[in-house]
Scaffold this motif. Structure first.
Motif, mmCIF file in Angstrom:
data_model
loop_
_atom_site.group_PDB
_atom_site.id
_atom_site.type_symbol
_atom_site.label_atom_id
_atom_site.label_comp_id
_atom_site.label_asym_id
_atom_site.label_seq_id
_atom_site.Cartn_x
_atom_site.Cartn_y
_atom_site.Cartn_z
ATOM 1 N N ARG A 1 1.085 -1.161 -0.131
ATOM 2 C CA ARG A 1 0.082 -0.091 0.056
ATOM 3 C C ARG A 1 0.863 1.145 0.107
ATOM 4 O O ARG A 1 0.589 2.070 -0.538
ATOM 5 C CB ARG A 1 -0.998 0.005 1.095
ATOM 6 N N ARG B 1 2.385 1.632 -3.439
ATOM 7 C CA ARG B 1 1.288 1.964 -4.399
ATOM 8 C C ARG B 1 0.826 3.454 -4.448
ATOM 9 O O ARG B 1 0.692 4.245 -5.429
ATOM 10 C CB ARG B 1 0.196 1.006 -4.068
ATOM 11 N N LEU B 2 0.439 3.820 -2.985
ATOM 12 C CA LEU B 2 0.100 5.225 -2.802
ATOM 13 C C LEU B 2 1.416 6.379 -2.932
ATOM 14 O O LEU B 2 1.047 7.328 -3.672
ATOM 15 C CB LEU B 2 -0.272 5.575 -1.316
ATOM 16 N N LYS C 1 1.010 7.080 -6.660
ATOM 17 C CA LYS C 1 -0.360 7.631 -6.945
ATOM 18 C C LYS C 1 -1.227 6.480 -7.793
ATOM 19 O O LYS C 1 -1.695 6.979 -8.741
ATOM 20 C CB LYS C 1 -0.422 8.959 -7.663
ATOM 21 N N SER D 1 -4.375 3.401 -8.062
ATOM 22 C CA SER D 1 -5.267 2.850 -7.298
ATOM 23 C C SER D 1 -5.021 1.455 -7.305
ATOM 24 O O SER D 1 -4.181 1.019 -7.929
ATOM 25 C CB SER D 1 -6.582 3.251 -8.084
ATOM 26 N N GLN D 2 -5.692 0.869 -6.517
ATOM 27 C CA GLN D 2 -5.550 -0.900 -6.494
ATOM 28 C C GLN D 2 -5.930 -1.358 -8.099
ATOM 29 O O GLN D 2 -5.420 -2.363 -8.344
ATOM 30 C CB GLN D 2 -6.411 -1.459 -5.446
ATOM 31 N N GLU D 3 -6.747 -0.842 -8.618
ATOM 32 C CA GLU D 3 -7.113 -1.173 -9.989
ATOM 33 C C GLU D 3 -5.871 -1.150 -11.116
ATOM 34 O O GLU D 3 -5.466 -1.747 -11.605
ATOM 35 C CB GLU D 3 -8.543 -0.464 -10.359
ATOM 36 N N ASP D 4 -5.305 0.220 -10.681
ATOM 37 C CA ASP D 4 -4.232 0.258 -11.779
ATOM 38 C C ASP D 4 -3.014 -0.702 -11.287
ATOM 39 O O ASP D 4 -2.318 -0.997 -12.229
ATOM 40 C CB ASP D 4 -3.542 1.940 -11.192
ATOM 41 N N TRP E 1 -8.102 -6.781 -9.197
ATOM 42 C CA TRP E 1 -8.004 -5.568 -7.855
ATOM 43 C C TRP E 1 -8.346 -6.252 -6.637
ATOM 44 O O TRP E 1 -7.867 -5.651 -5.587
ATOM 45 C CB TRP E 1 -8.778 -4.394 -8.426
ATOM 46 N N SER F 1 -6.335 -5.851 -3.276
ATOM 47 C CA SER F 1 -6.946 -5.596 -2.023
ATOM 48 C C SER F 1 -6.792 -6.343 -0.701
ATOM 49 O O SER F 1 -6.569 -6.041 0.193
ATOM 50 C CB SER F 1 -8.715 -5.343 -2.023
#
Length: 75
Positions: free
Chosen positions: A19, A22-23, A26, A28-31, A40, A44
């Protein structure tokens, strides 16, 4: 601490690492899922510590995040 407890802690810490990176990108979980060729909901589950992820999928996530594998495991 029992083995199950230590495994859960490891999965939770790994999920936090995913996480965090990923953040920082920038995404998303889908990206991230698209970049890693994963679903995705799997991303999660990893981030929530409920998926026991394989080394193959750790490598996919590492590549997708452009992060060295060892950095994902440095927790």
């Amino acid at each position: 601490m029992q083995m199950a407890d230590s495994m859960l802690m490891m999965l939770l810490k790994f999920g936090k690492q995913v996480r965090k990176f990923r953040l920082s990108k920038k995404l998303s979980q889908e990206d991230l899922a698209d970049l890693a060729d994963l679903h995705w909901t799997y991303i999660s589950g990893i981030e929530r510590g409920i998926r026991n992820i394989s080394l193959k999928n750790i490598a996919k996530i590492s590549k997708a995040l452009e992060v060295k594998l060892k950095n994902l495991l440095d927790f």
